[in-house]
Design a protein around this motif. Structure first.
Motif, short mmCIF file in Angstrom:
data_model
loop_
_atom_site.label_atom_id
_atom_site.label_comp_id
_atom_site.label_asym_id
_atom_site.label_seq_id
_atom_site.Cartn_x
_atom_site.Cartn_y
_atom_site.Cartn_z
N PHE A 127 0.46 -1.26 0.11
CA PHE A 127 -0.58 0.04 0.04
C PHE A 127 0.84 1.34 -0.03
N ASN A 128 1.77 1.35 0.89
CA ASN A 128 2.38 2.13 1.02
C ASN A 128 4.02 2.68 -0.40
N GLN A 129 3.31 3.02 -1.37
CA GLN A 129 4.36 3.41 -2.41
C GLN A 129 4.11 5.23 -2.06
N PHE A 130 4.00 5.94 -1.84
CA PHE A 130 4.42 6.99 -1.75
C PHE A 130 3.83 7.89 -2.88
N ALA A 131 2.28 6.63 -3.10
CA ALA A 131 1.28 7.88 -4.37
C ALA A 131 0.74 8.37 -3.40
N ARG A 132 0.54 9.51 -4.37
CA ARG A 132 -0.70 10.47 -3.64
C ARG A 132 -2.12 9.33 -4.05
N LEU A 133 -3.18 10.35 -2.15
CA LEU A 133 -4.18 9.62 -2.25
C LEU A 133 -5.63 10.73 -3.04
N SER A 134 -6.06 9.82 -2.94
CA SER A 134 -7.52 10.60 -3.51
C SER A 134 -8.28 11.52 -1.96
N ALA A 135 -9.34 12.27 -2.32
CA ALA A 135 -9.39 12.80 -0.79
C ALA A 135 -10.60 11.40 -0.90
N THR A 136 -11.22 10.25 -1.70
CA THR A 136 -12.27 9.80 -1.35
C THR A 136 -11.84 8.53 -1.07
N GLN A 137 -9.92 8.40 -1.58
CA GLN A 137 -9.75 7.08 -0.95
C GLN A 137 -9.33 7.35 0.77
N ALA A 138 -9.18 8.59 1.40
CA ALA A 138 -8.48 9.19 2.20
C ALA A 138 -9.74 9.07 3.01
N TRP A 139 -10.69 9.11 2.97
CA TRP A 139 -12.07 9.25 3.91
C TRP A 139 -12.82 7.30 4.13
N SER A 140 -11.90 7.10 2.97
CA SER A 140 -12.83 5.20 2.70
C SER A 140 -11.81 4.44 4.10
N LEU A 141 -10.58 5.37 3.61
CA LEU A 141 -10.02 5.08 4.57
C LEU A 141 -10.21 5.10 5.84
N PHE A 142 -10.64 5.92 6.63
CA PHE A 142 -11.12 6.42 7.32
C PHE A 142 -12.35 6.51 7.80
N PHE A 143 -13.51 6.33 6.85
CA PHE A 143 -14.81 5.80 7.53
C PHE A 143 -14.49 3.35 7.82
#
Length: 78
Positions: free
Chosen positions: A22-38
């Motif tokens: 997962f952590n390959q220093f790729a940018r996350l979109s806002a949707t991906q960030a909220w998905s990870l949060f929820f």
């Protein structure tokens, strides 16, 4: 339909944020960030791939913060 869920291996119940791939220093979109949060870092595409979902949740958070600040300022005067 594309899925990123891995049914085998020791990382079956490991949160996505702690997996090696997962952590390959790729940018996350806002949707991906909220998905990870929820989903508590269990799924990064739970809200889909639409940018509108990420913008909605970000806008809702900003609007709530602004409304809270304005509410305190208005009702603090009275």
């Amino acid at each position: 339909m594309e899925t990123r869920f891995n049914f085998d291996g020791g990382s079956l119940f490991t949160p996505i944020a702690f997996r090696e791939d997962f952590n390959q220093f790729a940018r996350l979109s806002a949707t991906q960030a909220w998905s990870l949060f929820f989903t508590a870092s269990r799924e990064d595409s739970a809200l889909g791939l639409s940018r509108a979902a990420g913008r909605f949740w970000t806008g809702l958070l900003v609007a709530t913060a602004i409304e809270s600040i304005v509410g305190v300022v208005i009702f603090q005067v009275f």
